[in-house]
Design an enzyme around this catalytic site. Sequence first.
Site, PDB file in Angstrom:
ATOM      1  N   HIS A   1       0.816  -1.238  -0.040  1.00 52.22           N
ATOM      2  CA  HIS A   1       0.015   0.104   0.014  1.00 52.22           C
ATOM      3  C   HIS A   1       0.836   1.004   0.183  1.00 52.22           C
ATOM      4  O   HIS A   1       1.567   1.383   1.022  1.00 52.22           O
ATOM      5  CB  HIS A   1      -1.012   0.018   1.228  1.00 52.22           C
ATOM      6  CG  HIS A   1      -1.731   0.941   1.280  1.00 52.22           C
ATOM      7  ND1 HIS A   1      -3.159   0.916   1.524  1.00 52.22           N
ATOM      8  CD2 HIS A   1      -1.706   2.425   1.020  1.00 52.22           C
ATOM      9  CE1 HIS A   1      -3.801   2.253   1.471  1.00 52.22           C
ATOM     10  NE2 HIS A   1      -2.797   2.935   1.163  1.00 52.22           N
TER      11      HIS A   1
ATOM     12  N   HIS B   1       3.050  14.198   1.818  1.00 54.36           N
ATOM     13  CA  HIS B   1       2.603  15.594   1.345  1.00 54.36           C
ATOM     14  C   HIS B   1       3.743  16.491   1.828  1.00 54.36           C
ATOM     15  O   HIS B   1       4.560  16.331   2.654  1.00 54.36           O
ATOM     16  CB  HIS B   1       1.320  15.937   2.395  1.00 54.36           C
ATOM     17  CG  HIS B   1       0.212  14.990   2.022  1.00 54.36           C
ATOM     18  ND1 HIS B   1      -0.820  15.488   1.190  1.00 54.36           N
ATOM     19  CD2 HIS B   1      -0.253  13.675   2.660  1.00 54.36           C
ATOM     20  CE1 HIS B   1      -1.693  14.570   1.341  1.00 54.36           C
ATOM     21  NE2 HIS B   1      -1.458  13.487   2.176  1.00 54.36           N
TER      22      HIS B   1
ATOM     23  N   ASP C   1       1.614   2.563   3.374  1.00 57.67           N
ATOM     24  CA  ASP C   1       0.643   3.712   3.469  1.00 57.67           C
ATOM     25  C   ASP C   1       1.344   5.012   3.411  1.00 57.67           C
ATOM     26  O   ASP C   1       0.863   6.093   3.950  1.00 57.67           O
ATOM     27  CB  ASP C   1      -0.639   3.512   4.442  1.00 57.67           C
ATOM     28  CG  ASP C   1      -1.652   4.788   4.196  1.00 57.67           C
ATOM     29  OD1 ASP C   1      -1.725   5.055   2.725  1.00 57.67           O
ATOM     30  OD2 ASP C   1      -2.438   5.171   4.741  1.00 57.67           O
TER      31      ASP C   1
ATOM     32  N   HIS D   1       1.524   5.537  -1.557  1.00 57.87           N
ATOM     33  CA  HIS D   1       1.131   6.556  -2.476  1.00 57.87           C
ATOM     34  C   HIS D   1       2.478   7.208  -2.917  1.00 57.87           C
ATOM     35  O   HIS D   1       3.335   7.680  -2.454  1.00 57.87           O
ATOM     36  CB  HIS D   1       0.379   7.506  -1.651  1.00 57.87           C
ATOM     37  CG  HIS D   1      -0.811   7.098  -1.171  1.00 57.87           C
ATOM     38  ND1 HIS D   1      -1.992   7.286  -1.487  1.00 57.87           N
ATOM     39  CD2 HIS D   1      -1.094   6.401   0.150  1.00 57.87           C
ATOM     40  CE1 HIS D   1      -2.993   6.665  -0.849  1.00 57.87           C
ATOM     41  NE2 HIS D   1      -2.437   5.958   0.257  1.00 57.87           N
ATOM     42  N   LEU D   2       2.529   7.154  -4.407  1.00 60.67           N
ATOM     43  CA  LEU D   2       3.673   7.796  -4.898  1.00 60.67           C
ATOM     44  C   LEU D   2       3.436   9.082  -5.474  1.00 60.67           C
ATOM     45  O   LEU D   2       4.452   9.673  -6.035  1.00 60.67           O
ATOM     46  CB  LEU D   2       4.206   6.847  -5.986  1.00 60.67           C
ATOM     47  CG  LEU D   2       4.877   5.502  -5.392  1.00 60.67           C
ATOM     48  CD1 LEU D   2       5.266   4.507  -6.712  1.00 60.67           C
ATOM     49  CD2 LEU D   2       6.231   5.875  -4.883  1.00 60.67           C
ATOM     50  N   ARG D   3       2.192   9.496  -5.505  1.00 58.88           N
ATOM     51  CA  ARG D   3       1.953  10.723  -6.281  1.00 58.88           C
ATOM     52  C   ARG D   3       2.323  10.840  -7.757  1.00 58.88           C
ATOM     53  O   ARG D   3       2.728   9.725  -8.328  1.00 58.88           O
ATOM     54  CB  ARG D   3       2.501  11.684  -5.413  1.00 58.88           C
ATOM     55  CG  ARG D   3       2.430  12.008  -4.226  1.00 58.88           C
ATOM     56  CD  ARG D   3       0.980  11.842  -3.646  1.00 58.88           C
ATOM     57  NE  ARG D   3       0.644  11.945  -1.915  1.00 58.88           N
ATOM     58  CZ  ARG D   3      -0.303  11.511  -1.437  1.00 58.88           C
ATOM     59  NH1 ARG D   3      -1.399  10.906  -2.111  1.00 58.88           N
ATOM     60  NH2 ARG D   3      -0.337  11.876  -0.051  1.00 58.88           N
TER      61      ARG D   3
ATOM     62  N   HIS E   1      -4.670  -0.794   5.828  1.00 56.93           N
ATOM     63  CA  HIS E   1      -4.136   0.081   6.944  1.00 56.93           C
ATOM     64  C   HIS E   1      -5.213  -0.172   8.230  1.00 56.93           C
ATOM     65  O   HIS E   1      -5.758   0.815   8.809  1.00 56.93           O
ATOM     66  CB  HIS E   1      -4.076   1.399   6.713  1.00 56.93           C
ATOM     67  CG  HIS E   1      -4.864   2.238   5.896  1.00 56.93           C
ATOM     68  ND1 HIS E   1      -6.294   2.198   5.993  1.00 56.93           N
ATOM     69  CD2 HIS E   1      -4.789   3.025   4.760  1.00 56.93           C
ATOM     70  CE1 HIS E   1      -6.929   2.785   5.007  1.00 56.93           C
ATOM     71  NE2 HIS E   1      -5.807   3.242   4.181  1.00 56.93           N
TER      72      HIS E   1
ATOM     73  N   LEU F   1      -4.988   8.970   8.029  1.00 53.68           N
ATOM     74  CA  LEU F   1      -6.358   8.389   8.168  1.00 53.68           C
ATOM     75  C   LEU F   1      -6.177   6.842   7.648  1.00 53.68           C
ATOM     76  O   LEU F   1      -5.570   6.568   6.552  1.00 53.68           O
ATOM     77  CB  LEU F   1      -7.305   8.850   7.296  1.00 53.68           C
ATOM     78  CG  LEU F   1      -7.795  10.654   7.704  1.00 53.68           C
ATOM     79  CD1 LEU F   1      -8.371  11.306   6.679  1.00 53.68           C
ATOM     80  CD2 LEU F   1      -8.418  10.349   9.096  1.00 53.68           C
TER      81      LEU F   1
ATOM     82  N   HIS G   1     -10.500   1.160   1.783  1.00 53.79           N
ATOM     83  CA  HIS G   1     -10.296   2.284   2.831  1.00 53.79           C
ATOM     84  C   HIS G   1     -11.437   1.863   3.854  1.00 53.79           C
ATOM     85  O   HIS G   1     -12.604   2.520   3.386  1.00 53.79           O
ATOM     86  CB  HIS G   1     -10.291   3.330   2.258  1.00 53.79           C
ATOM     87  CG  HIS G   1      -9.872   4.561   3.288  1.00 53.79           C
ATOM     88  ND1 HIS G   1      -8.608   5.206   3.374  1.00 53.79           N
ATOM     89  CD2 HIS G   1     -10.498   4.951   4.354  1.00 53.79           C
ATOM     90  CE1 HIS G   1      -8.551   5.973   4.508  1.00 53.79           C
ATOM     91  NE2 HIS G   1      -9.991   5.881   5.177  1.00 53.79           N
TER      92      HIS G   1
ATOM     93  N   ALA H   1      -4.000  14.803   5.559  1.00 53.11           N
ATOM     94  CA  ALA H   1      -3.625  13.283   6.393  1.00 53.11           C
ATOM     95  C   ALA H   1      -2.533  12.611   5.686  1.00 53.11           C
ATOM     96  O   ALA H   1      -2.566  12.462   4.462  1.00 53.11           O
ATOM     97  CB  ALA H   1      -4.884  12.493   6.423  1.00 53.11           C
TER      98      ALA H   1
ATOM     99  N   ASN I   1      -5.112   7.382  -5.799  1.00 51.02           N
ATOM    100  CA  ASN I   1      -5.770   8.593  -5.435  1.00 51.02           C
ATOM    101  C   ASN I   1      -4.942   9.636  -6.094  1.00 51.02           C
ATOM    102  O   ASN I   1      -4.893  10.849  -5.422  1.00 51.02           O
ATOM    103  CB  ASN I   1      -6.271   8.459  -4.176  1.00 51.02           C
ATOM    104  CG  ASN I   1      -5.015   8.630  -3.393  1.00 51.02           C
ATOM    105  OD1 ASN I   1      -4.074   7.982  -3.709  1.00 51.02           O
ATOM    106  ND2 ASN I   1      -5.204   9.344  -2.138  1.00 51.02           N
TER     107      ASN I   1
ATOM    108  N   LYS J   1      -9.235  -0.067  -5.688  1.00 54.35           N
ATOM    109  CA  LYS J   1      -9.367   0.482  -4.436  1.00 54.35           C
ATOM    110  C   LYS J   1     -10.751   1.072  -4.305  1.00 54.35           C
ATOM    111  O   LYS J   1     -11.082   2.051  -5.136  1.00 54.35           O
ATOM    112  CB  LYS J   1      -8.016   1.565  -4.254  1.00 54.35           C
ATOM    113  CG  LYS J   1      -8.190   2.214  -3.202  1.00 54.35           C
ATOM    114  CD  LYS J   1      -7.754   1.349  -1.754  1.00 54.35           C
ATOM    115  CE  LYS J   1      -8.000   1.986  -0.567  1.00 54.35           C
ATOM    116  NZ  LYS J   1      -6.677   2.904  -0.352  1.00 54.35           N
TER     117      LYS J   1
HETATM  118  O1  DOR Z   1      -3.447   9.334   5.821  1.00 53.51           O
HETATM  119  C1  DOR Z   1      -3.766   9.013   4.685  1.00 53.51           C
HETATM  120  N1  DOR Z   1      -3.239   9.654   3.455  1.00 53.51           N
HETATM  121  N2  DOR Z   1      -4.687   7.970   4.316  1.00 53.51           N
HETATM  122  C2  DOR Z   1      -5.122   7.886   3.254  1.00 53.51           C
HETATM  123  O2  DOR Z   1      -6.170   6.998   3.172  1.00 53.51           O
HETATM  124  C3  DOR Z   1      -4.776   8.640   1.941  1.00 53.51           C
HETATM  125  C4  DOR Z   1      -3.448   9.251   2.079  1.00 53.51           C
HETATM  126  C5  DOR Z   1      -3.136  10.080   1.097  1.00 53.51           C
HETATM  127  O3  DOR Z   1      -3.186   9.837   0.019  1.00 53.51           O
HETATM  128  O4  DOR Z   1      -2.495  10.983   1.648  1.00 53.51           O
HETATM  129 ZN    ZN Z   2      -3.261   4.860   1.530  1.00 61.97          ZN
END
Ligand code: DOR
Ligand code: ZN
Length: 364
Positions: free
Chosen positions: A14, A252, A248, A16-18, A175, A220, A137, A264, A42, A100
């Site tokens: 899990h 940011h 996860d 997030h690479l943006r 998560h 989150l 999620h 988050a 996302n 997802k």
């Molecule tokens: O804390 C989180 N950040 N929870 C998520 O489900 C998404 C993630 C994000 O994409 O920043």
């Molecule tokens: Zn996530």
Amino acid sequence: MIQKLTIRRPDDWHLHLRDGELMRGVLPESLRHFSRALVMPNLVPPVVTTDDAIRYRRRLENALPAGNDFRFLMTLYLTETTDPLDVVSAYSDGVVSAVKLYPAGATTNSDSGVRNIARAMSVLEAMASAGCPLCVHGEVTDHDVDIFDREAVFIESVLEPLRRALPDLKVILEHVTTREGVDYVESGGDRIAATITAHHLLINRNHILAGGVRPHYYCLPVAKREAHRISLIEAATSGNPRFFLGTDSAPHRTADKETHSGCAGIFSAPNALPCVAQVFDDHDALDQLEAFVSLNGAGFYRMPVNRPTITLTRRQNPAVFPSLIKTPVGSVTVFDPGTPVFWRCENDPLEAKKPGAESGLNML
Ligand code: DOR
Ligand code: ZN
């Protein structure tokens, strides 16, 4: 006492690479210790169709250093208008590894997610028949449900009815943060699994709120009280093959977290593996580390385990992790485990190349 451990190279189930400059800035951190990652969809706009996933994967692959064979396992973002045929062909052609489900409004960039799960049933039915896993999620979004209860309420009111309606659907409760979630997965049979993050093994809600608000611990689902953290550690170290690591890691910009309404997400890609090793060591469970980080996820997703290995060593002095990494769009603050971490990964390929004190040289 074990001082050195060689295990199959881990996967991050899990991540997030943006995209764009931020992606190019954070990606090297996941290449340090992992061989594959399940990439979350996302983005803005989200990765909804097969074409979106192919194009995103190409951008990720183009950002890899030459000769690096890291594998991006793509996911699609489920919407109420997702085409079942597109999902099934993306899965059976090997373009995506999972879909997802974001309840709309539950988290970062979830606005295009699902408001009413009944409207996604035809896609979910098609996935169940095709064997395509659903990553969830697991939080309700109702404003009248306390944020600390949202996972437990989701399991009862959404997940259990869904799984009763579609018993063949393979589901990963992403998560997981609660004892209720752990119990649900433990008693749920062979078609449900859960990912657990490094940070939820290390922090509880006091870390976020006691003695000052710490935005870099805000994610989150939000970390819960200590009893829940202990349940997560028991699940992760139990050897149960239906629990595995998904960091996860969710970068940011520091400025977007240190503000009146901070985003988050916890960025743990640089140090999730040593942190998890420390948790397992602290609970006399190093013999279960490889299963949790390198074997169980591959088993659930029916993929071969990685051939290469990674060696971790226990050092005399705790690691000094970089506090942030710099990217062209701003710095990203690295997860602070808040406890000494003595484990390091040997031959970390990127360590030696990176200049400067913030770059991770201290991790050697
Ligand atoms: O804390 C989180 N950040 N929870 C998520 O489900 C998404 C993630 C994000 O994409 O920043
Ligand atoms: Zn996530």
